[in-house]
Design an enzyme around this catalytic site. Sequence first.
Site: not given
Length: 482
Positions: A159, A266
């Site tokens: 990220e 995730e």
Amino acid sequence: MWMQSALVALGGATLAAAVSPLEVQGSQFVNTKSGDAFQIVGMAYQIGGSAGYDPSHGKDPLSNGDICKRDAALMQALGVNTIRVYNLDPNLNHDECASVFNAAGMYMIIDVNSPLSGESLNSGAPWESYYAGYLNRTFAIVESFKSYPNTLGFFSGNEVINDVKTGATVPPYVRAVTRDLKNYIKKHADRAIPVGYSAADVRSVLEDTWNYLQCAIDGDANDMSRADMFALNSYSWCGESTFQESGYDQLVAMFKSSSVPVFYSEFGCNTPSPRVFTEIGTIYGPQMTGVFSGGVVYEYAQEDNNYGLAKCNDDGTVELMADYATLQSQYKKVDFSTVEAVKASKSKVTAPECKASLIKEDGFSNNFTLPAVPPGAQKIIDNGVSPAPSGKIIDISDYTVSQSVKDANGKAVTNLAVKPLSDDATNTPGETGDSTTSSTSSDSSTSHNAAPTLAPQGPVSAAAMIIPAFVALCFTAGFTLI
């Protein structure tokens, strides 16, 4: 290996080799021994959260063998075949934990970065954090985990690109780190280990991030800066959602032409809570398995953000949460024998050539000129990290869990242990946890309402099949022969 397996049944140690290394073939992970495509049934594993990574006190999530044994047994009963571990110290020994997860039939996806200063790219100014010292640490992580057969791959970033602003400057540096890691692995590892990126599911930049990282510069099929896999942290499926309402249909449409494996690094929205995990049937169903390679549930250990399946206490005890049983029940609805029987595709997949036209969002980088290897880093790539950490699969003398574990109903889980799998086997939901072994503190009778279904009462291992019936019976029952 039959003799080694027999020694396990006799109560001795074994050098387990449960899993076969995977490799990337086009848009799939493939078990080269079976020829089957691999679907990740994963779990984010970060005991203690960010505080679980504490180099000053010699602690990280894979440094305590007893804790790993406890958690591997519980995740094995759940059906997990892969763990993702975020923050690791290359100076610590991870042999016992890696060996336990290997024996349990689980792969490891390893992040090479950490949240500490100098141990990750700075998304605000990546040019300031991309230097030899930083790369040396990422290479040390590779050294620590390259020799474990159950190391599935490495994430070069997580990220770091999360909006158009970061998309303007960070992508070339992510590709540069990927290039440097892959060159290091090529020179110092005995097999090709995939390197990829874990993206934020921010739709304004997600497709551009994927295209930027999967394309081949100048059309070079051997471009070392190209990601081997692409993953996303996505929480768009919440509660009783659907393929369309969650936007999963848009993701499948987006990635259907991917030249690399795509999966969820995730997932698991926690609204409502407790969670219902209704996305499991879709992720491992026909609408997605042709494009996605499974996913990683966030997360095993309960933290303040309330995503955990298990409350892991400081004294080593564990209290399973309702989410554990719910996830397990959703896995049981999936016919994993069909999912795992899918053969690798024979069709050739060609990466798109890197061109500015691939990038759609105004302001996202379309410059594929990458930063040069920083001063001093090429020497490390050529000669290796010094001193170099190392890792190897070791003998495990006892797979029994010593800590107290209670299910979601407060009943004690008994006879909990990792069940070592046979050579080349991976863990599968439903295969190592077919019955429940729970009791109250005052009553040792089994309960059929308890949350976990645990490995020790599962089918007799292949090793037990070749030794005398009495010995096999003793092994299955958990006795030690002397």
